[in-house]
Design an enzyme around this catalytic site. Structure first.
Site, short mmCIF file in Angstrom:
data_model
loop_
_atom_site.label_atom_id
_atom_site.label_comp_id
_atom_site.label_asym_id
_atom_site.label_seq_id
_atom_site.Cartn_x
_atom_site.Cartn_y
_atom_site.Cartn_z
N HIS A 190 0.61 -8.59 7.56
CA HIS A 190 0.07 -9.89 7.92
C HIS A 190 -0.68 -10.72 6.84
CE1 HIS A 190 0.58 -7.59 11.67
NE2 HIS A 190 -0.31 -6.68 11.47
N ARG A 191 -0.17 -10.45 5.54
CA ARG A 191 -0.60 -11.27 4.45
C ARG A 191 -2.16 -11.08 4.22
NH1 ARG A 191 3.68 -14.76 5.54
NH2 ARG A 191 5.25 -14.16 3.81
#
Ligand SMILES: Cc1cc2nc3c(=O)[nH]c(=O)nc-3n(C[C@H](O)[C@H](O)[C@H](O)COP(=O)(O)O)c2cc1C
Length: 191
Positions: free
Chosen positions: A168-169
């Site tokens: 999710h970065r």
């Protein structure tokens, strides 16, 4: 753990995983008017003193390093989804260190170093090939000495950052800076 040990561990993993040039790094320099430029070079030495690469001292990068004495390095190991950023002043490697490394290069690479007027305009490929042949004859039957215009630079790290990809970065960034007592301080950065 100190950043140099982490770097060695990451480089060792990259040597296992990366199909090509695991020791390749982007080298950023700037000219006297702060205009940046960047190109790839190969890491040829790493220890607690810093990160070493070799090049033509009269090249664009060579001139910029001689002017500003600072550089930034970036390793990006795509298969490992990791990057390492290094920034700091540069110093010239010693003559014996440069001679020792030059002696390990293949004869063709040694001759290439003599033949290349790196970063200068070249009117035709054939001119470079002729220069290469001339160098072959010049050094025939003997060792090829290191050209006086070819040597190494050591980037002495003032910042070393390890970046790891996370889902999710929500990536992880660990920043190391000198603690002023010969060791390192560690902190995190928002991704
Ligand atoms: C993977 C890779 C590794 C390279 N390694 C070096 C190197 O160690 N030294 C070097 O002078 N050029 C190396 N080069 C070539 C440089 O990227 C660049 O073309 C050259 O040094 C001239 O740069 P300059 O005009 O900015 O000085 C490498 C290129 C690639 C793609």
């Amino acid at each position: 753990m100190d950043p140099h040990s982490i770097f060695e561990a990451w480089l060792a993993e990259a040597r296992e995983q990366e199909p090509n040039d695991p020791a390749a790094m982007a080298l950023a320099t700037a000219d006297s008017e702060s205009r940046p430029s960047v190109r790839m070079v190969l890491l040829k030495g790493h220890d607690r003193r810093g990160f070493v690469f070799y090049t033509n001292l009269d090249s664009r990068k060579g001139e910029e390093l001689a002017t500003t004495a600072r550089a930034a390095l970036l390793f990006h190991w795509k298969s490992l989804r990791r990057q390492v950023r290094v920034e700091g002043p540069v110093e010239a490697v010693s003559e014996p260190e440069a001679d020792a490394y030059f002696a390990t290069r293949s004869r063709d690479s040694q001759l290439g170093a003599w033949a290349s007027d790196q970063s200068r305009p070249l009117e035709a490929r054939s001119i470079f090939e002729t220069r290469y042949e001339q160098m072959k004859s010049r050094f025939e039957g003997g060792e090829v000495p290191r050209p006086p215009f070819w040597s190494g630079w050591r980037v002495v790290p003032e910042r070393i950052e390890f970046w790891t990809s996370r889902d999710h970065r929500l990536h992880e960034r660990r920043l190391f800076t000198p603690d002023g007592e010969g060791g390192w301080s560690e902190g995190l950065l928002y991704p």
